[in-house]
Design a protein around this motif. Structure first.
Motif, short mmCIF file in Angstrom:
data_model
loop_
_atom_site.label_atom_id
_atom_site.label_comp_id
_atom_site.label_asym_id
_atom_site.label_seq_id
_atom_site.Cartn_x
_atom_site.Cartn_y
_atom_site.Cartn_z
N LEU A 1 0.82 -1.21 0.00
CA LEU A 1 0.00 0.00 0.00
C LEU A 1 0.86 1.27 0.00
N ASP A 2 1.94 1.29 0.80
CA ASP A 2 2.75 2.51 0.88
C ASP A 2 3.35 2.85 -0.48
N THR A 3 3.96 1.85 -1.13
CA THR A 3 4.66 2.17 -2.39
C THR A 3 3.65 2.50 -3.50
N VAL A 4 2.48 1.86 -3.47
CA VAL A 4 1.48 2.18 -4.49
C VAL A 4 0.93 3.59 -4.25
N GLU A 5 0.76 3.95 -2.98
CA GLU A 5 0.28 5.33 -2.71
C GLU A 5 1.31 6.37 -3.14
N ILE A 6 2.59 6.04 -2.98
CA ILE A 6 3.63 6.97 -3.44
C ILE A 6 3.53 7.12 -4.97
N ALA A 7 3.41 5.99 -5.66
CA ALA A 7 3.32 6.05 -7.13
C ALA A 7 2.11 6.87 -7.55
N TRP A 8 1.00 6.65 -6.86
CA TRP A 8 -0.25 7.35 -7.20
C TRP A 8 -0.07 8.85 -7.02
N SER A 9 0.58 9.26 -5.92
CA SER A 9 0.68 10.71 -5.71
C SER A 9 1.73 11.32 -6.65
N GLU A 10 2.78 10.58 -6.97
CA GLU A 10 3.77 11.09 -7.96
C GLU A 10 3.10 11.28 -9.31
N GLU B 1 3.91 1.99 -22.99
CA GLU B 1 4.06 1.61 -21.58
C GLU B 1 5.41 2.03 -21.02
N ARG B 2 5.43 2.25 -19.71
CA ARG B 2 6.69 2.43 -18.98
C ARG B 2 6.57 1.56 -17.73
N VAL B 3 7.75 1.17 -17.23
CA VAL B 3 7.76 0.34 -16.02
C VAL B 3 8.09 1.21 -14.82
N TRP B 4 7.22 1.15 -13.84
CA TRP B 4 7.43 1.88 -12.59
C TRP B 4 8.21 0.97 -11.64
N ASP B 5 9.42 1.42 -11.29
CA ASP B 5 10.25 0.63 -10.37
C ASP B 5 10.09 1.21 -8.97
N PRO B 6 9.39 0.50 -8.06
CA PRO B 6 9.12 1.08 -6.74
C PRO B 6 10.38 1.27 -5.91
N GLY B 7 11.49 0.67 -6.35
CA GLY B 7 12.74 0.81 -5.60
C GLY B 7 13.50 2.08 -5.97
N LEU B 8 13.04 2.83 -6.97
CA LEU B 8 13.78 4.01 -7.43
C LEU B 8 12.96 5.27 -7.18
#
Ligand code: CIZ
Length: 385
Positions: free
Chosen positions: A112-121, A214-221
Motif C-alpha cells: 500500500l505505501d509504495t502504491v500510494e507513493i506512485a499514485w501521488s507522484e 508503456e513504462r515500467v514503474w520501479d518502486p525501488g527508485l
C-alpha cells in the motif's frame, strides 16, 4: 505482511504419510459439513486429494462464499487467496491458512505505501481522474481496497483483457489492433497496473498497444525511475513485479520443445515474459490451460509454461497426451509447497479440539473497499467468468 509459522509439534513432523492421511481423514469425518477444504491448482497431490474444490484463487473464494454451511474454510493456497476468501465469505465463516509462511513473492512486490507513493507522484503530473488503477488478484487485501477506493478494479489472469478494456472505456467487442490503441491514446486515459508487469504487458500488447505505450514503474527508485515525460506520455504504467516461477520460462525452452516435438503445442501463463508469450500457441490462465489440455486431440504433445504441480497432474490425468513442462529444471511455487499434510492435519485436528489455528482476518474497513473492487471485477466479467 510477514507472519511467522511456529514449528509444528512432533506428532505431525514425525508422522508417516499413512499416519498423516489417517489423522486428516478422521478429523474431516468428525467435522463433516462444518469444514470445506480448498485446493489451488498449484498444490501438491498429497494435499490436493483432500480438497472439496480445486480451482484458481478467485473460483475457490467464490466456492467458499457459496458454502454457507461451512463454518471453516481451510484454504490450501497462499495468503492473498485466503484474504480474498475472508473478504467474500460471510462474517460467521472463518478462513484458515495451514502454514502462515505461505505467502506470494509476486503479491509482496507491491504494498500500500509504495502504491500510494506512485499514485501521488503520478498525480503531480497527470489528472488522476483519467487514471484507473488495476490490481491483479495476486495482491494484498490492502491493494484491492486501494483500487476499490480509486474507481479501479481487480483482475485475474482469466479476465485481464476485459478489465483493461473496462479501465480504458473500450467496449468488449471492439477488435484489438492499432485503431483501438490510437483511439485510447487520443482519449488520454491511463492505467496503473500492478503488481505483475508481465500480465500487464501481455494484456496490453494483445489489445494492439506497443512498447511505446508503456513504462515500467520501479518502486525501488525515486519517481519509479521515470521522468516527468515518462509519466505523462504513455497509456500504461506497469509495476516492476514478477512471478518467480513464470519468469523462469525462456525463449530457449520453447525452441527446445518445438525441436523435440515439431507438431507440438505450446501454452503458457500470461505471467511469463512477453518474448516467451509471443512464441506460444496459446496464452492463458490456469483454467484456460486445463481446458486447452482437456480439448486437445489424442496423441498431441503439449509444452506448458506454468507451475509444475499442475503440469504433472495434467500429465497423469491425460495419459493419451504427451504433456511436459517447458522448463526441464522445473521449479515449483515454493510458497504453495509449504502447505503439506502435517500442516493440514494440525489445522484440522485443532478444529476438532475447538481451537482455530492460523485464521486469516481482513479488517472490515479494508474488506469493504476490497469487496467493491472484487464486485467490479465480477461485473466486468470476461471470457472465463
Ligand atoms: O489466480 C490464480 O489462481 C493464479 C495464481 C493463477 C491463475 O491463472 O489462475
Amino acid at each position: 505482511m510477514f507472519r511467522l509459522q511456529a514449528p509444528l509439534p512432533a506428532r505431525y513432523t514425525d508422522a508417516s504419510d499413512d499416519e498423516l492421511a489417517a489423522m486428516i481423514g478422521a478429523a474431516r469425518a468428525t467435522l463433516g459439513d462444518r469444514v470445506v477444504i480448498l485446493g489451488h491448482h498449484y498444490q501438491r497431490d498429497e494435499v490436493m486429494r483432500w480438497a472439496d474444490a480445486r480451482g484458481d484463487s478467485y473460483g475457490l473464494s467464490r466456492f467458499a462464499a457459496d458454502q454457507d454451511r461451512a463454518e471453516f474454510v481451510v484454504f490450501c493456497g497462499v495468503t492473498f487467496m485466503a484474504e480474498a476468501a475472508d473478504i467474500l465469505t460471510a462474517p460467521s465463516q472463518m478462513v484458515l491458512l495451514p502454514d502462515l509462511n505461505a505467502g506470494c513473492s509476486l503479491a509482496d512486490m507491491a504494498d500500500l505505501d509504495t502504491v500510494e507513493i506512485a499514485w501521488s507522484e503520478l498525480g503531480r503530473v497527470v489528472d488522476l481522474d483519467a487514471v484507473v488503477p488495476v490490481t491483479y488478484m495476486n495482491s494484498s487485501a490492502a491493494l484491492k481496497a486501494f483500487v476499490g477506493r480509486h474507481r479501479g478494479t481487480v483482475c485475474t489472469s482469466a479476465n485481464a483483457d476485459a478489465a483493461v478494456r473496462w479501465a480504458l472505456g473500450v467496449p468488449y467487442d471492439t477488435a484489438p489492433g492499432p485503431e483501438l490503441a490510437e483511439h485510447v491514446i487520443a482519449s488520454g486515459r491511463k492505467v496503473l497496473f500492478f503488481p505483475d508487469q508481465h500480465l500487464g504487458r501481455n494484456t496490453v500488447y494483445s489489445l494492439g498497444f506497443s512498447s511505446n505505450d508503456e513504462r515500467v514503474w520501479d518502486p525501488g527508485l525515486p519517481s519509479g525511475g521515470l521522468t516527468e515525460a515518462d509519466l505523462k506520455e504513455p497509456t500504461f504504467l506497469l509495476w516492476k513485479g514478477h512471478c518467480s516461477v513464470h519468469q523462469r520460462f525462456t525463449v530457449d525452452h520453447v525452441e527446445s520443445f518445438r525441436a523435440a516435438h515439431p507438431d507440438g503445442l505450446v501454452i503458457v501463463h500470461p505471467e511469463c515474459a512477453h518474448e516467451v508469450a509471443v512464441l506460444a500457441d496459446k496464452v492463458g490462465s490456469t483454467d484456460t490451460i486445463i481446458n486447452y489440455v482437456c480439448r486437445a486431440a489424442p496423441g498431441s504433445a503439449i509444452g506448458i509454461g506454468t507451475e509444475v504441480h499442475l503440469v504433472h497432474r495434467l500429465a497423469e490425468e491425460h495419459p493419451d497426451l504427451t504433456i511436459v513442462s517447458l522448463d526441464p529444471l522445473v521449479c515449483p511455487c515454493s510458497t504453495m509447497f509449504r502447505i503439506d499434510p502435517p500442516h493440514l492435519a494440525w489445522v484440522l485436528e485443532g478444529l476438532v479440539a475447538g481451537e482455530v489455528r492460523n485464521r486469516i482476518v481482513v479488517d472490515e474497513a479494508t474488506a469493504a473497499d476490497a469487496r467493491v473492487a472484487l464486485a467490479r471485477m465480477l461485473e466486468i466479467g470476461g471470457s472465463s467468468f
